[in-house]
Design a protein around this motif. Structure first.
Motif, mmCIF file in Angstrom:
data_model
loop_
_atom_site.group_PDB
_atom_site.id
_atom_site.type_symbol
_atom_site.label_atom_id
_atom_site.label_comp_id
_atom_site.label_asym_id
_atom_site.label_seq_id
_atom_site.Cartn_x
_atom_site.Cartn_y
_atom_site.Cartn_z
ATOM 1 N N ILE A 17 6.294 -7.348 -39.294
ATOM 2 C CA ILE A 17 5.639 -7.937 -38.123
ATOM 3 C C ILE A 17 6.593 -8.755 -37.255
ATOM 4 O O ILE A 17 6.285 -9.022 -36.089
ATOM 5 N N THR A 18 7.751 -9.150 -37.793
ATOM 6 C CA THR A 18 8.704 -9.914 -36.992
ATOM 7 C C THR A 18 9.870 -9.052 -36.497
ATOM 8 O O THR A 18 10.860 -9.591 -36.015
ATOM 9 N N GLN A 19 9.752 -7.764 -36.606
ATOM 10 C CA GLN A 19 10.832 -6.900 -36.116
ATOM 11 C C GLN A 19 10.838 -6.799 -34.589
ATOM 12 O O GLN A 19 11.850 -6.440 -34.002
ATOM 13 N N ALA A 20 9.726 -7.120 -33.966
ATOM 14 C CA ALA A 20 9.644 -7.018 -32.504
ATOM 15 C C ALA A 20 9.324 -8.342 -31.830
ATOM 16 O O ALA A 20 9.371 -8.434 -30.602
ATOM 17 N N VAL A 21 9.005 -9.380 -32.602
ATOM 18 C CA VAL A 21 8.618 -10.658 -32.007
ATOM 19 C C VAL A 21 9.072 -11.797 -32.925
ATOM 20 O O VAL A 21 9.111 -11.641 -34.146
ATOM 21 N N SER A 22 9.440 -12.916 -32.328
ATOM 22 C CA SER A 22 9.845 -14.085 -33.100
ATOM 23 C C SER A 22 8.709 -14.566 -33.995
ATOM 24 O O SER A 22 7.542 -14.592 -33.586
ATOM 25 N N LYS A 23 9.067 -14.968 -35.198
ATOM 26 C CA LYS A 23 8.072 -15.526 -36.118
ATOM 27 C C LYS A 23 7.313 -16.676 -35.470
ATOM 28 O O LYS A 23 6.088 -16.810 -35.620
ATOM 29 N N SER A 53 16.451 -20.807 -29.861
ATOM 30 C CA SER A 53 16.050 -19.545 -30.476
ATOM 31 C C SER A 53 17.128 -18.500 -30.224
ATOM 32 O O SER A 53 18.203 -18.807 -29.693
ATOM 33 N N THR A 54 16.846 -17.265 -30.586
ATOM 34 C CA THR A 54 17.810 -16.191 -30.420
ATOM 35 C C THR A 54 17.855 -15.742 -28.956
ATOM 36 O O THR A 54 16.874 -15.929 -28.210
ATOM 37 N N PRO A 55 18.956 -15.142 -28.525
ATOM 38 C CA PRO A 55 19.022 -14.644 -27.143
ATOM 39 C C PRO A 55 17.895 -13.664 -26.828
ATOM 40 O O PRO A 55 17.389 -13.652 -25.702
ATOM 41 N N THR A 56 17.491 -12.863 -27.809
ATOM 42 C CA THR A 56 16.428 -11.876 -27.589
ATOM 43 C C THR A 56 15.075 -12.550 -27.375
ATOM 44 O O THR A 56 14.274 -12.121 -26.528
ATOM 45 N N ASP A 57 14.801 -13.615 -28.134
ATOM 46 C CA ASP A 57 13.471 -14.222 -28.130
ATOM 47 C C ASP A 57 13.282 -15.307 -27.075
ATOM 48 O O ASP A 57 12.140 -15.605 -26.696
ATOM 49 N N LEU A 58 14.370 -15.907 -26.593
ATOM 50 C CA LEU A 58 14.232 -17.034 -25.657
ATOM 51 C C LEU A 58 13.393 -16.706 -24.423
ATOM 52 O O LEU A 58 12.583 -17.540 -23.993
#
Length: 293
Positions: A17-23, A53-58
């Protein structure tokens, strides 16, 4: 005091479930997980908050939270490209912290308890060194553990000890004076390749400037790192909110109660969420506080 929410990592224990969205963007019952740690900082009176957070999730955190004006606070954002340890938050956030004291809260920790706000504000006022928050657990060997004497003085801190000297786990909420920036910068990576928060805490302990505030009876501390604990946290929030009629970690209500926004501003926030029960609750809180509906 400024605040940092560390909401990075890859959430591997929650895959897929966290492969596409931040926990920290997952729901805990009726609101995103990150609302809970942000609420802790706001209850402490902190109005300048850095989300790491990560560059992807920010970009998703920016979309959710914006600049914070709606809550009468200020949100800033910074990247942690890889999970190099909790203490790296103070290196990443050094310019944000400036000359101020700072609180760090982990993005997957949930705190609940009567009188929590006053205890937080007292810790901010009386800060001298660092303040840690301990919570009794049945499996302390899984945590950093603090040992105190009969007077409440913090004696030792051990990370995941085989034979714990106490059952008081050190939670994911930490208050530090400004020295923490220099301490974090001077750390060497551990065997795990991370800048460890325990090493920061041990530095303050050696200076005799570390305090452990015990959160015991009447408090709840939940971490949401596994599928079971995430579900249990949602059920905990659901039961409490249904029984009491009060929503936990409702940022709009907290902003109103803390005087960050007024009743009409709070009502306007609820009106934007009008098709949800959450929005109806925010409007009701605002009307009770004198908003012109």
């Amino acid at each position: 005091m400024k605040g940092i929410v560390l909401a990075g990592g890859s959430g591997t224990r929650l895959h897929p479930i966290t492969q596409a969205v931040s926990k920290q963007l997952l729901p805990v019952y009726d609101k995103p997980m990150v609302y809970y740690p942000i609420s802790v900082l706001m209850l402490a009176g902190i109005r300048e908050i850095l989300v790491i957070s990560t560059p992807t999730d920010l970009p998703m955190f920016r979309r959710l939270l914006g600049n914070g004006d709606q809550f009468g606070v200020s949100f800033s954002y910074a990247e942690q490209p890889s999970p190099n340890g909790l203490a790296e938050a103070f290196v990443i956030g050094a310019d944000f912290i400036g000359d101020d004291d700072v609180a760090l809260v982990l993005g997957d920790n949930i705190f609940y308890g009567q009188g929590f706000s006053s205890r937080l504000q007292q810790a901010v006022r009386e800060l001298d060194g660092c303040v840690l928050f301990g919570y009794p657990v049945k499996d302390p060997e899984r945590y950093g553990v603090g040992e105190v004497d009969d007077t409440g003085k913090l004696l030792t801190i051990e990370e995941k000890p085989l034979k714990p000297r106490s059952n008081k786990a050190i939670t994911g909420l930490y208050f530090y004076d400004n020295q923490v920036v220099d301490i974090a910068r001077a750390l060497q990576p551990s065997k795990r390749g991370e800048l460890e928060i325990t090493d920061v805490n041990l530095t303050y302990l050696r200076q005799d400037r570390a305090t452990l505030v015990e959160l015991s009876r009447g408090f709840a501390w939940l971490d949401t790192g596994t599928h079971d604990s995430l579900l249990e946290a949602g059920q905990f929030v659901q039961v409490l909110e249904h029984r009491t009629g009060v929503r936990i970690a409702c940022l709009e209500e907290i902003a109103l109660r803390m005087g960050f926004i007024d009743a009409d501003e709070c009502y306007a926030l609820g009106a934007k969420l009008a098709k949800s029960g959450y929005g109806d609750y925010v409007k009701a809180v605002a009307v009770a506080a004198g908003a012109s509906a």
